[in-house]
Motif scaffolding. Sequence first.
Motif, PDB file in Angstrom:
ATOM      1  N   GLY A 342      81.477 137.366 104.614  1.00  0.00           N
ATOM      2  CA  GLY A 342      80.253 136.983 105.306  1.00  0.00           C
ATOM      3  C   GLY A 342      79.685 138.160 106.072  1.00  0.00           C
ATOM      4  O   GLY A 342      80.422 139.000 106.575  1.00  0.00           O
ATOM      5  N   TRP A 349      73.583 134.374 109.328  1.00  0.00           N
ATOM      6  CA  TRP A 349      74.395 134.809 108.201  1.00  0.00           C
ATOM      7  C   TRP A 349      73.491 135.193 107.040  1.00  0.00           C
ATOM      8  O   TRP A 349      72.731 134.388 106.542  1.00  0.00           O
ATOM      9  N   LEU A 351      74.954 136.771 104.272  1.00  0.00           N
ATOM     10  CA  LEU A 351      75.874 136.351 103.222  1.00  0.00           C
ATOM     11  C   LEU A 351      76.971 135.524 103.869  1.00  0.00           C
ATOM     12  O   LEU A 351      77.369 135.801 105.006  1.00  0.00           O
ATOM     13  N   ARG A 352      77.467 134.537 103.150  1.00  0.00           N
ATOM     14  CA  ARG A 352      78.570 133.733 103.694  1.00  0.00           C
ATOM     15  C   ARG A 352      79.387 133.137 102.553  1.00  0.00           C
ATOM     16  O   ARG A 352      78.868 132.770 101.496  1.00  0.00           O
ATOM     17  N   ASP A 353      80.692 133.110 102.793  1.00  0.00           N
ATOM     18  CA  ASP A 353      81.643 132.506 101.847  1.00  0.00           C
ATOM     19  C   ASP A 353      81.505 133.062 100.432  1.00  0.00           C
ATOM     20  O   ASP A 353      81.525 132.318  99.441  1.00  0.00           O
ATOM     21  N   ILE A 354      81.362 134.385 100.330  1.00  0.00           N
ATOM     22  CA  ILE A 354      81.269 135.018  99.012  1.00  0.00           C
ATOM     23  C   ILE A 354      82.680 135.294  98.513  1.00  0.00           C
ATOM     24  O   ILE A 354      83.448 136.033  99.137  1.00  0.00           O
ATOM     25  N   THR A 355      83.013 134.695  97.384  1.00  0.00           N
ATOM     26  CA  THR A 355      84.341 134.874  96.798  1.00  0.00           C
ATOM     27  C   THR A 355      84.195 135.048  95.292  1.00  0.00           C
ATOM     28  O   THR A 355      83.532 134.232  94.628  1.00  0.00           O
ATOM     29  N   LEU A 544      72.405 134.458  93.445  1.00  0.00           N
ATOM     30  CA  LEU A 544      72.471 134.300  94.892  1.00  0.00           C
ATOM     31  C   LEU A 544      71.288 133.488  95.388  1.00  0.00           C
ATOM     32  O   LEU A 544      70.156 133.650  94.922  1.00  0.00           O
ATOM     33  N   GLN A 548      74.494 132.741  99.465  1.00  0.00           N
ATOM     34  CA  GLN A 548      75.700 132.270  98.805  1.00  0.00           C
ATOM     35  C   GLN A 548      75.552 132.409  97.293  1.00  0.00           C
ATOM     36  O   GLN A 548      74.438 132.539  96.763  1.00  0.00           O
TER      37      GLN A 548
END
Length: 583
Positions: A342, A349, A351-355, A544, A548
């Motif tokens: 994040g 935020w 970017l957040r919870d990028i996996t 994106l 996210q």
Amino acid sequence: MKGSGIKYLWPYIANRRRWILGCLLYAFIGASASAYSPFLLGRAVDELSGGVRLPVLAAYSLGLLTLAVLLAVFRYQLRMLTGTIAATVSYEMSQDLFARLLVLDQRNFGFFGRGDLLSRTTTDFIPIWRFFSAGFQGMLHSLMLLVIGCILMATASPLLGGIVFGCLLLTMTAQTFLGPLLERAFDRVQRDVAELSGFAQEHLTTVRMVKAYGQEQQVVSAFETVNDRYAESNLRFMLRSGLISPIPGSVVRLSAALVLALGGALVIDGEISLGQLVQFIVYLTLLSAAAVQISNAFERLQQGAAAAGRIAEVLAHQPHIIDAPEARDLAVRGAVGMSGVGVRASGQWILRDITFDVLAGSTVGIVGPTGAGKSTLLSLIARVQDPHAGEVLIDGVDARELTLESYRRSLAIVPQETFLFGMSLRDNITLGLQNVPDAAVEQGVSVARLSNDLPQLPRGIDTEVGERGATLSGGQKQRTAIARAIVRDPRILLLDDALASVDAQTATEIVAGLAAGRGGGRRTTFIVAQHLLAVRPADVIFVLSGGQIAEQGTHDELVELGGLYAQMYDREHSSRSAAEVTG
């Protein structure tokens, strides 16, 4: 930054004590020769007042000539030595400044404007040079002359010597007290010069757009506003300088009037000789010149102090992206992943919870609406910035555990805003590399689809491209930057909307060439693109939205999913079909 900027110059001369001692010695000998001349002249007047004797006259003449030669020789030595100090300090400080600029990151540069930094790296060094070459040596010589002169005057008449010394002490105190006002005023001048420089640079580099939108008069008016601020600050500095500069000369003239009045009375009373009065008058002439020189030197010192403070302000900034104490080198293979990443900005935020996990050698497309965080995602992989949450993994290792040098050797990034230097196309492609084989250059040119453009250039790949690549089109600039990245054969290649000025068909060919060319099978490529055709061949595409990853998969999988990517693809396909019909 608080306090006088002089303290920031000390580290550059502190380890050169021989130079400092040399300056003191040369100044002392030169000032002694200058100060002893009136003393010798006074003695000559007294001795010759009873009658001129040729041997005595010749001896005093030779003595005065010897003192004049000593003064000239040691003033020259002092100027040469302070000039050497000026050159050395300016050189070393500019090297430190430029080296610091190269390691600062985006957060640091956000604190300064481009024009401000340009001013600090150029015009601010002129006052520093003058600080030593004119201010320091002038102040040193004049102060010693005043001290030695006052001592010699006091040996003839303590009363008159005390009057002169008291007046000089008064002027030194006044200048010391008023000096910070002058330093702050000059600092304001330099800041306004920086603003003026930045404004001119920004609008000169975009002059075509200014003309295209008919903004010439508005830009001229805006420039006039900035120029007025500079003129006003410069005028304030000159006014303050004009108030402070006359102080030493005025005080010396006041002391001269007192010395002439009291000295004449002392001669009449027989307490001092005529030669001693002549000695005092000559001293006052010397001290008057020394006082003026001190005033000029004092102004140079304040200007240099202000400039040094501005440069020190940049040197005080530390990069936020640095090697951790336990950082290690890594032979990067190219696997890239993120875990719960994040990034925040202005309390929100981005970017957040990028996996995700990307295997080495994969081609990854990144698409999404404007502001979705695509460029931020690439900046995390490049470690231009670090995440506020989560980890960026390179071959399974947190990127923060790797040395920046070893990691960035394995990485190349091509930004949307391409910068080319005023050199040949070949030199721009091989920038920073030595002995690059022609085959590697030709491979980069071929993959970047520059081959078809070379016959149009006067000297082909050896054509000078002009300042910032002025002779090339936007697409040619971007493809040159891509060729520059390919020649480096990186394990990780990041294209940040680097195909925006390239037509869709050429962009598709470039992406295909990246996968098939030298190193393609082992190179991990991330492509941010507006043309979806450019990322269609990618092994995986990240969509994106709202900071996210809303969707991911191959082109066919995402189209079949019927989500955001499918909508974007339909709009692009419809637009392209309509263009073909109207064309």
